[in-house]
Design a protein around this motif. Structure first.
Motif, PDB file in Angstrom:
ATOM      1  N   ARG A 176      -8.826 -45.154  71.471  1.00  0.00           N
ATOM      2  CA  ARG A 176      -7.558 -44.931  70.761  1.00  0.00           C
ATOM      3  C   ARG A 176      -7.663 -45.382  69.313  1.00  0.00           C
ATOM      4  N   MET A 177      -8.288 -46.528  69.089  1.00  0.00           N
ATOM      5  CA  MET A 177      -8.427 -47.044  67.735  1.00  0.00           C
ATOM      6  C   MET A 177      -9.234 -46.073  66.870  1.00  0.00           C
ATOM      7  N   LEU A 178     -10.317 -45.539  67.421  1.00  0.00           N
ATOM      8  CA  LEU A 178     -11.165 -44.610  66.674  1.00  0.00           C
ATOM      9  C   LEU A 178     -10.467 -43.267  66.468  1.00  0.00           C
ATOM     10  N   SER A 179      -9.803 -42.776  67.501  1.00  0.00           N
ATOM     11  CA  SER A 179      -9.171 -41.454  67.439  1.00  0.00           C
ATOM     12  C   SER A 179      -7.955 -41.441  66.523  1.00  0.00           C
ATOM     13  N   ALA A 180      -7.292 -42.579  66.408  1.00  0.00           N
ATOM     14  CA  ALA A 180      -6.093 -42.659  65.566  1.00  0.00           C
ATOM     15  C   ALA A 180      -6.407 -42.320  64.116  1.00  0.00           C
ATOM     16  N   GLN A 181      -7.665 -42.498  63.726  1.00  0.00           N
ATOM     17  CA  GLN A 181      -8.089 -42.192  62.358  1.00  0.00           C
ATOM     18  C   GLN A 181      -8.525 -40.735  62.226  1.00  0.00           C
ATOM     19  N   GLY A 182      -8.490 -39.999  63.325  1.00  0.00           N
ATOM     20  CA  GLY A 182      -8.892 -38.601  63.317  1.00  0.00           C
ATOM     21  C   GLY A 182     -10.231 -38.416  64.003  1.00  0.00           C
ATOM     22  N   VAL A 183     -10.322 -37.390  64.826  1.00  0.00           N
ATOM     23  CA  VAL A 183     -11.578 -37.080  65.509  1.00  0.00           C
ATOM     24  C   VAL A 183     -12.352 -36.091  64.641  1.00  0.00           C
ATOM     25  N   PRO A 184     -13.542 -36.440  64.181  1.00  0.00           N
ATOM     26  CA  PRO A 184     -14.321 -35.525  63.328  1.00  0.00           C
ATOM     27  C   PRO A 184     -14.535 -34.172  63.999  1.00  0.00           C
ATOM     28  N   ASP A 185     -14.256 -33.096  63.263  1.00  0.00           N
ATOM     29  CA  ASP A 185     -14.377 -31.751  63.830  1.00  0.00           C
ATOM     30  C   ASP A 185     -15.807 -31.456  64.276  1.00  0.00           C
ATOM     31  N   GLY A 186     -16.771 -31.965  63.537  1.00  0.00           N
ATOM     32  CA  GLY A 186     -18.152 -31.646  63.838  1.00  0.00           C
ATOM     33  C   GLY A 186     -18.674 -32.270  65.116  1.00  0.00           C
ATOM     34  N   GLY A 235     -17.463 -32.070  68.116  1.00  0.00           N
ATOM     35  CA  GLY A 235     -17.328 -31.193  69.273  1.00  0.00           C
ATOM     36  C   GLY A 235     -16.825 -31.898  70.509  1.00  0.00           C
ATOM     37  N   VAL A 236     -16.092 -33.002  70.323  1.00  0.00           N
ATOM     38  CA  VAL A 236     -15.667 -33.808  71.473  1.00  0.00           C
ATOM     39  C   VAL A 236     -14.144 -33.969  71.546  1.00  0.00           C
ATOM     40  N   ARG A 237     -13.414 -33.313  70.659  1.00  0.00           N
ATOM     41  CA  ARG A 237     -11.967 -33.516  70.651  1.00  0.00           C
ATOM     42  C   ARG A 237     -11.344 -33.172  72.010  1.00  0.00           C
ATOM     43  N   THR A 241     -12.566 -33.535  75.016  1.00  0.00           N
ATOM     44  CA  THR A 241     -12.754 -34.661  75.936  1.00  0.00           C
ATOM     45  C   THR A 241     -11.897 -35.854  75.533  1.00  0.00           C
ATOM     46  N   VAL A 242     -11.834 -36.122  74.238  1.00  0.00           N
ATOM     47  CA  VAL A 242     -11.043 -37.252  73.742  1.00  0.00           C
ATOM     48  C   VAL A 242      -9.574 -37.080  74.099  1.00  0.00           C
ATOM     49  N   TRP A 243      -9.016 -35.894  73.859  1.00  0.00           N
ATOM     50  CA  TRP A 243      -7.600 -35.665  74.157  1.00  0.00           C
ATOM     51  C   TRP A 243      -7.314 -35.796  75.655  1.00  0.00           C
ATOM     52  N   LYS A 244      -8.216 -35.314  76.473  1.00  0.00           N
ATOM     53  CA  LYS A 244      -8.016 -35.410  77.927  1.00  0.00           C
ATOM     54  C   LYS A 244      -8.006 -36.865  78.387  1.00  0.00           C
ATOM     55  N   LEU A 245      -8.824 -37.679  77.744  1.00  0.00           N
ATOM     56  CA  LEU A 245      -8.831 -39.103  78.060  1.00  0.00           C
ATOM     57  C   LEU A 245      -7.562 -39.786  77.559  1.00  0.00           C
ATOM     58  N   LEU A 246      -7.147 -39.461  76.340  1.00  0.00           N
ATOM     59  CA  LEU A 246      -5.963 -40.086  75.763  1.00  0.00           C
ATOM     60  C   LEU A 246      -4.705 -39.738  76.547  1.00  0.00           C
ATOM     61  N   LEU A 247      -4.672 -38.547  77.128  1.00  0.00           N
ATOM     62  CA  LEU A 247      -3.504 -38.106  77.895  1.00  0.00           C
ATOM     63  C   LEU A 247      -3.589 -38.506  79.368  1.00  0.00           C
ATOM     64  N   GLY A 248      -4.652 -39.197  79.726  1.00  0.00           N
ATOM     65  CA  GLY A 248      -4.764 -39.668  81.106  1.00  0.00           C
ATOM     66  C   GLY A 248      -5.189 -38.605  82.089  1.00  0.00           C
ATOM     67  N   TYR A 249      -5.613 -37.463  81.600  1.00  0.00           N
ATOM     68  CA  TYR A 249      -6.057 -36.388  82.499  1.00  0.00           C
ATOM     69  C   TYR A 249      -7.432 -36.704  83.086  1.00  0.00           C
ATOM     70  N   LEU A 250      -8.296 -37.273  82.264  1.00  0.00           N
ATOM     71  CA  LEU A 250      -9.597 -37.735  82.738  1.00  0.00           C
ATOM     72  C   LEU A 250      -9.538 -39.239  82.987  1.00  0.00           C
ATOM     73  N   PRO A 307      -1.533 -26.220  70.466  1.00  0.00           N
ATOM     74  CA  PRO A 307      -2.666 -27.059  70.050  1.00  0.00           C
ATOM     75  C   PRO A 307      -3.531 -27.514  71.225  1.00  0.00           C
ATOM     76  N   LEU A 308      -2.893 -27.857  72.334  1.00  0.00           N
ATOM     77  CA  LEU A 308      -3.652 -28.278  73.511  1.00  0.00           C
ATOM     78  C   LEU A 308      -4.570 -27.158  73.979  1.00  0.00           C
ATOM     79  N   PHE A 309      -4.015 -25.970  74.134  1.00  0.00           N
ATOM     80  CA  PHE A 309      -4.810 -24.862  74.653  1.00  0.00           C
ATOM     81  C   PHE A 309      -5.925 -24.484  73.682  1.00  0.00           C
ATOM     82  N   PHE A 310      -5.623 -24.503  72.393  1.00  0.00           N
ATOM     83  CA  PHE A 310      -6.648 -24.165  71.402  1.00  0.00           C
ATOM     84  C   PHE A 310      -7.830 -25.130  71.493  1.00  0.00           C
ATOM     85  N   VAL A 311      -7.530 -26.422  71.514  1.00  0.00           N
ATOM     86  CA  VAL A 311      -8.596 -27.425  71.544  1.00  0.00           C
ATOM     87  C   VAL A 311      -9.426 -27.300  72.821  1.00  0.00           C
ATOM     88  N   PHE A 312      -8.776 -27.084  73.956  1.00  0.00           N
ATOM     89  CA  PHE A 312      -9.510 -27.006  75.215  1.00  0.00           C
ATOM     90  C   PHE A 312     -10.285 -25.683  75.343  1.00  0.00           C
TER      91      PHE A 312
END
Length: 370
Positions: free
Chosen positions: A41-51, A53-55, A57-66, A208-213
């Motif tokens: 959360r601390m790292l992602s709050a500053q933005g997930v680098p586009d390059g 390719g893990v956004r 996975t990160v979002w799924k973890l932050l939302l408690g899906y994973l 945004p969710l569907f686009f990222v996934f």
């Protein structure tokens, strides 16, 4: 807005090094057997680098899906994706022409459900006491009409989702497939959540969710974007549902209460601006912040900036609401000079069409409002 998420602008050497460092730290955090969610959360709050390719996975973890334990990922994903397929079978069914129109709660148990086509029942399926001209309308008919109207609204809204992006709109099979996925998710959500059903604008939160996934570099994950988006959409709205419940609009937990919290926050950090907006020029926050809050700022910035903002929103362990209010407050503070010099008309125009801004600076200011 741009036709697709904007490519990152060339960064200064120091900033580029910072991006690489943050990307490495996120990749390192994700490689652990058990993910440290506080660190992520601390790292992602500053933005997930586009390059990276893990956004996805990160979002799924932050939302408690994973789950945080990587060894459980495959099992959990298989279970949830299978459950979503069951939802599709129950609430959408097989329809002619590939149009997922109606079934589920309005389908008849006598085996006539296969006659449902394009959202309307065949004449032979409608029992005499369920006919619209019958004196005694039944609950089933009323429910069918209600579902048909909901599906039509979903269809209209999905077709208007980011019309400037080929990902969502156009004649390509890819765009049409993505639209169909959005419709399926929203219809199933509405049928499973009778207290809220579908509210206009939910399509913008889902996008945004569907686009990222769907953009996940892992081909298998990308193919299951619809199922994954559904569960993450449910989780995201669980912390925001009071804003969509009309019966709670004027309560302390409804949208009016949320707008009041925004003004209280502005009064705390910039009383002069709050007084000028609410008292002097009488610009009610409902005129502009209603959309900011209910649609999670998806309409105020280009899509790439929205994704960056969502990295921060989803990183809040208590849900996005409080962080969202701080960002909204920061948006007002960043244009305070123009607002203080403006009248009702100019201020309303400014806030309903927020000017382009440096998102990194906006989030920095918002972070200071704690």
């Amino acid at each position: 807005m741009a036709s697709s998420p904007r490519s990152p602008q060339p960064a200064a050497p120091a900033q580029a090094e910072l991006e690489i460092s943050r990307q490495s730290r996120i990749l390192a955090a994700l490689s652990k057997k058990v993910i440290d969610l506080d660190e992520l959360r601390m790292l992602s709050a500053q933005g997930v680098p586009d390059g990276a390719g893990v956004r996805s996975t990160v979002w799924k973890l932050l939302l408690g899906y994973l789950p945080s334990d990587r060894e459980l990922w495959e099992q959990e994903l298989a279970k949830k994706r299978s459950q979503y397929e069951a939802f599709k079978d129950e609430f959408l069914g097989n329809t002619v022409g590939g149009n997922s129109a109606t079934r589920g709660s309005e389908a008849h148990s006598d085996g006539n459900a296969e006659h449902v086509e394009n959202g309307f029942l065949d004449r032979s399926v409608i029992a005499q006491d369920e006919h619209p001209l019958s004196i005694g309308k039944t609950k089933e008919w009323d429910q069918f009409v209600e579902n048909s109207e909901m599906i039509e609204q979903v269809d209209r809204d999905v077709k208007r989702t980011h019309p400037d992006m080929h990902f969502f709109c156009g004649d390509s099979s890819f765009a049409k497939s993505n639209q169909e996925s959005l419709k399926n998710i929203l219809i199933i959500f509405a049928k499973l959540n009778a207290g809220i059903r579908y509210v206009q604008g939910m399509n913008e939160i889902l996008a945004p969710l569907f686009f990222v996934f769907r953009d996940d570099p892992d081909y298998k994950n990308a193919n299951f974007a619809e199922a994954d988006s559904f569960f993450c959409f449910v989780e995201l709205l669980s912390g925001l549902r009071d804003n969509f419940c009309q019966k709670l609009d004027n309560s302390a937990v409804g949208i009016q209460g949320t707008l009041s919290k925004l003004m209280q926050l502005l009064r705390k950090y910039d009383g002069e601006l709050q007084h000028h907006l609410e008292i002097t020029t009488e610009v009610n926050p409902q005129f502009y912040a209603f959309r900011w809050i209910t649609l999670l700022l998806t309409q105020e910035f280009n899509f790439a900036d929205t994704i960056h903002i969502w990295d921060t929103l989803l990183s809040d362990p208590d849900g996005p609401q409080e962080t969202l209010l701080r960002i909204c407050c920061a948006m007002l503070i960043l244009v305070r000079k123009r607002l203080l010099a403006g009248d009702f008309t100019s201020n309303l125009k400014l806030l309903q069409s927020y000017p382009p801004t440096n998102i990194g600076h906006l989030l920095y200011v918002a972070n200071k409002l704690q």
